[in-house]
Design a protein around this motif. Structure first.
Motif, PDB file in Angstrom:
ATOM      1  N   UNK A 230      58.948  43.953 -20.516  1.00  0.00           N
ATOM      2  CA  UNK A 230      58.450  43.611 -21.851  1.00  0.00           C
ATOM      3  C   UNK A 230      57.888  42.192 -21.898  1.00  0.00           C
ATOM      4  N   UNK A 231      58.621  41.259 -21.280  1.00  0.00           N
ATOM      5  CA  UNK A 231      58.200  39.852 -21.325  1.00  0.00           C
ATOM      6  C   UNK A 231      56.890  39.649 -20.581  1.00  0.00           C
ATOM      7  N   UNK A 232      56.759  40.274 -19.400  1.00  0.00           N
ATOM      8  CA  UNK A 232      55.555  40.078 -18.612  1.00  0.00           C
ATOM      9  C   UNK A 232      54.468  41.098 -18.944  1.00  0.00           C
ATOM     10  N   UNK A 233      54.876  42.283 -19.398  1.00  0.00           N
ATOM     11  CA  UNK A 233      53.891  43.303 -19.736  1.00  0.00           C
ATOM     12  C   UNK A 233      53.298  43.127 -21.111  1.00  0.00           C
ATOM     13  N   UNK A 234      54.053  42.551 -22.022  1.00  0.00           N
ATOM     14  CA  UNK A 234      53.564  42.300 -23.383  1.00  0.00           C
ATOM     15  C   UNK A 234      54.073  40.985 -23.918  1.00  0.00           C
ATOM     16  N   UNK A 235      53.692  39.871 -23.284  1.00  0.00           N
ATOM     17  CA  UNK A 235      54.200  38.566 -23.716  1.00  0.00           C
ATOM     18  C   UNK A 235      53.774  38.250 -25.149  1.00  0.00           C
ATOM     19  N   UNK A 236      54.698  37.740 -25.937  1.00  0.00           N
ATOM     20  CA  UNK A 236      54.432  37.443 -27.339  1.00  0.00           C
ATOM     21  C   UNK A 236      54.274  35.955 -27.613  1.00  0.00           C
ATOM     22  N   UNK A 237      54.945  35.141 -26.831  1.00  0.00           N
ATOM     23  CA  UNK A 237      54.897  33.706 -27.069  1.00  0.00           C
ATOM     24  C   UNK A 237      53.666  33.096 -26.405  1.00  0.00           C
ATOM     25  N   UNK A 238      52.957  32.193 -27.067  1.00  0.00           N
ATOM     26  CA  UNK A 238      51.771  31.579 -26.461  1.00  0.00           C
ATOM     27  C   UNK A 238      52.064  30.891 -25.134  1.00  0.00           C
ATOM     28  N   UNK A 239      53.245  30.304 -25.001  1.00  0.00           N
ATOM     29  CA  UNK A 239      53.591  29.624 -23.753  1.00  0.00           C
ATOM     30  C   UNK A 239      53.760  30.627 -22.616  1.00  0.00           C
ATOM     31  N   UNK A 240      54.392  31.767 -22.886  1.00  0.00           N
ATOM     32  CA  UNK A 240      54.527  32.801 -21.854  1.00  0.00           C
ATOM     33  C   UNK A 240      53.156  33.293 -21.421  1.00  0.00           C
ATOM     34  N   UNK A 241      52.266  33.514 -22.380  1.00  0.00           N
ATOM     35  CA  UNK A 241      50.909  33.958 -22.035  1.00  0.00           C
ATOM     36  C   UNK A 241      50.179  32.898 -21.221  1.00  0.00           C
ATOM     37  N   UNK A 242      50.413  31.631 -21.552  1.00  0.00           N
ATOM     38  CA  UNK A 242      49.782  30.543 -20.804  1.00  0.00           C
ATOM     39  C   UNK A 242      50.287  30.520 -19.359  1.00  0.00           C
ATOM     40  N   UNK A 243      51.579  30.709 -19.170  1.00  0.00           N
ATOM     41  CA  UNK A 243      52.125  30.756 -17.815  1.00  0.00           C
ATOM     42  C   UNK A 243      51.524  31.908 -17.019  1.00  0.00           C
ATOM     43  N   UNK A 244      51.436  33.086 -17.650  1.00  0.00           N
ATOM     44  CA  UNK A 244      50.900  34.259 -16.949  1.00  0.00           C
ATOM     45  C   UNK A 244      49.431  34.077 -16.598  1.00  0.00           C
ATOM     46  N   UNK A 245      48.702  33.383 -17.455  1.00  0.00           N
ATOM     47  CA  UNK A 245      47.277  33.178 -17.181  1.00  0.00           C
ATOM     48  C   UNK A 245      47.053  32.258 -15.996  1.00  0.00           C
ATOM     49  N   UNK A 246      48.072  31.477 -15.619  1.00  0.00           N
ATOM     50  CA  UNK A 246      47.946  30.536 -14.509  1.00  0.00           C
ATOM     51  C   UNK A 246      48.337  31.150 -13.173  1.00  0.00           C
TER      52      UNK A 246
END
Length: 294
Positions: A230-246
């Motif tokens: 859930x956290x990596x497949x559908x991240x909700x927090x902007x910071x989590x999405x920022x980490x995944x984008x990197x």
């Protein structure tokens, strides 16, 4: 098994310790038997500080850390059940002693009455459990072994105890790619025996590979946590999405970093508060600079 509730850690700073800085701020999560939980965040987010508090190397300023319902107390009996492995395996060995000295120290401290022959059999069994050949590692000095061999020696040492929880702090960051996967597969195998693992890392790909649940830290607070898918497949927090984008992706150009926008979850719990968006999936504004509550 392991429970953290509203744990905060402050360090004194300044020439006379007149000021303080909070490295960890109100962190709560659990680790249950047979589960791997990844604690993920950038450098300085408080990951290792949490690991050191769990291991009794630092005390919490406020909040509680309990193991099997009892407050954490550093000592011989606690370390019989809880062990830590750290980033640099070479620092865990005295360079003037051969590798088997590590196992002799365990015997002296915890099993002085076990006959030498029986102890030797236990050591060989624990080494084979971590896919090491006793004849190739015992009797050698640390500098004669690779980083991967040393990390597996430390895991074998932990297995000689009645271990229930392993705190693994960046244990693969100094290993090459093939050895890294070997160590992670070993941890995955150990959890099938009921061992709980807190896997501390800044590497999202390794956290995804190993853990059932993930806790994402930002500036000492929990930004998001829940089932890893859930956290990596559908991240909700902007910071989590920022980490995944990197995270680098083969055969793809990197996307621009996701901008940290106003947090939509501030009203759900206030700065640092957690809102349960779906069952087991929590997210917080975590004090984003652009958040009205930050």
């Amino acid at each position: 098994m392991l429970t953290l509730r509203e744990v905060t850690k402050e360090f004194r700073i300044g020439a006379f310790g007149g000021k303080s800085v909070a490295a960890v701020k109100g962190v709560s999560f659990d680790v249950v038997p047979g589960e791997v939980v990844s604690l993920i965040g950038e450098s300085g987010s408080g990951k290792s500080t949490i690991g050191r508090m769990i291991l009794g190397l630092n005390s919490a300023t406020s909040g509680s850390i309990t193991f099997d319902g009892l407050p954490v107390r550093a000592g011989k009996e606690y370390y019989r059940h809880v062990q830590g492995i750290f980033q640099d395996p070479f620092s865990s060995f005295n360079p003037v002693f051969k590798a088997d000295r590590v196992f002799a120290m365990i015997k002296e401290a915890y099993y002085p009455g076990v006959p030498a022959a029986e102890w030797g059999e236990r050591v060989e069994t624990s080494l084979r459990d971590v896919r090491l050949n006793p004849g190739q590692v015992l009797g050698r000095y640390p500098h004669q072994l690779s980083g991967g061999q040393l990390q597996r020696l430390l895991i074998a040492r932990a297995l000689l105890l009645d271990i229930k929880l392993l705190v693994a702090d960046e244990i693969t960051s100094m290993l090459d790619a093939s050895t890294r996967i070997d160590v992670l597969n070993l941890l995955a195998e150990l959890k099938t025996r009921g061992l709980g693992v807190l896997y501390i890392t800044h590497d999202l790909s390794l956290g995804t590979y190993l853990a059932e649940r993930t806790v994402v830290l930002r500036q000492g607070r929990v930004a998001e946590m829940g089932p890893t898918d859930d956290v990596f497949g559908g991240p909700l927090h902007p910071y989590t999405r920022e980490l995944l984008s990197a995270v680098p992706r083969l055969h793809e150009a990197w996307d621009d970093a996701v901008p940290v926008e106003t947090c939509a979850y501030h009203e759900g719990g206030g700065t640092g508060g957690l809102l349960e968006v779906t069952p087991g999936h929590f997210v917080s504004c975590a004090g984003l600079a652009s958040c009205p509550g930050g």
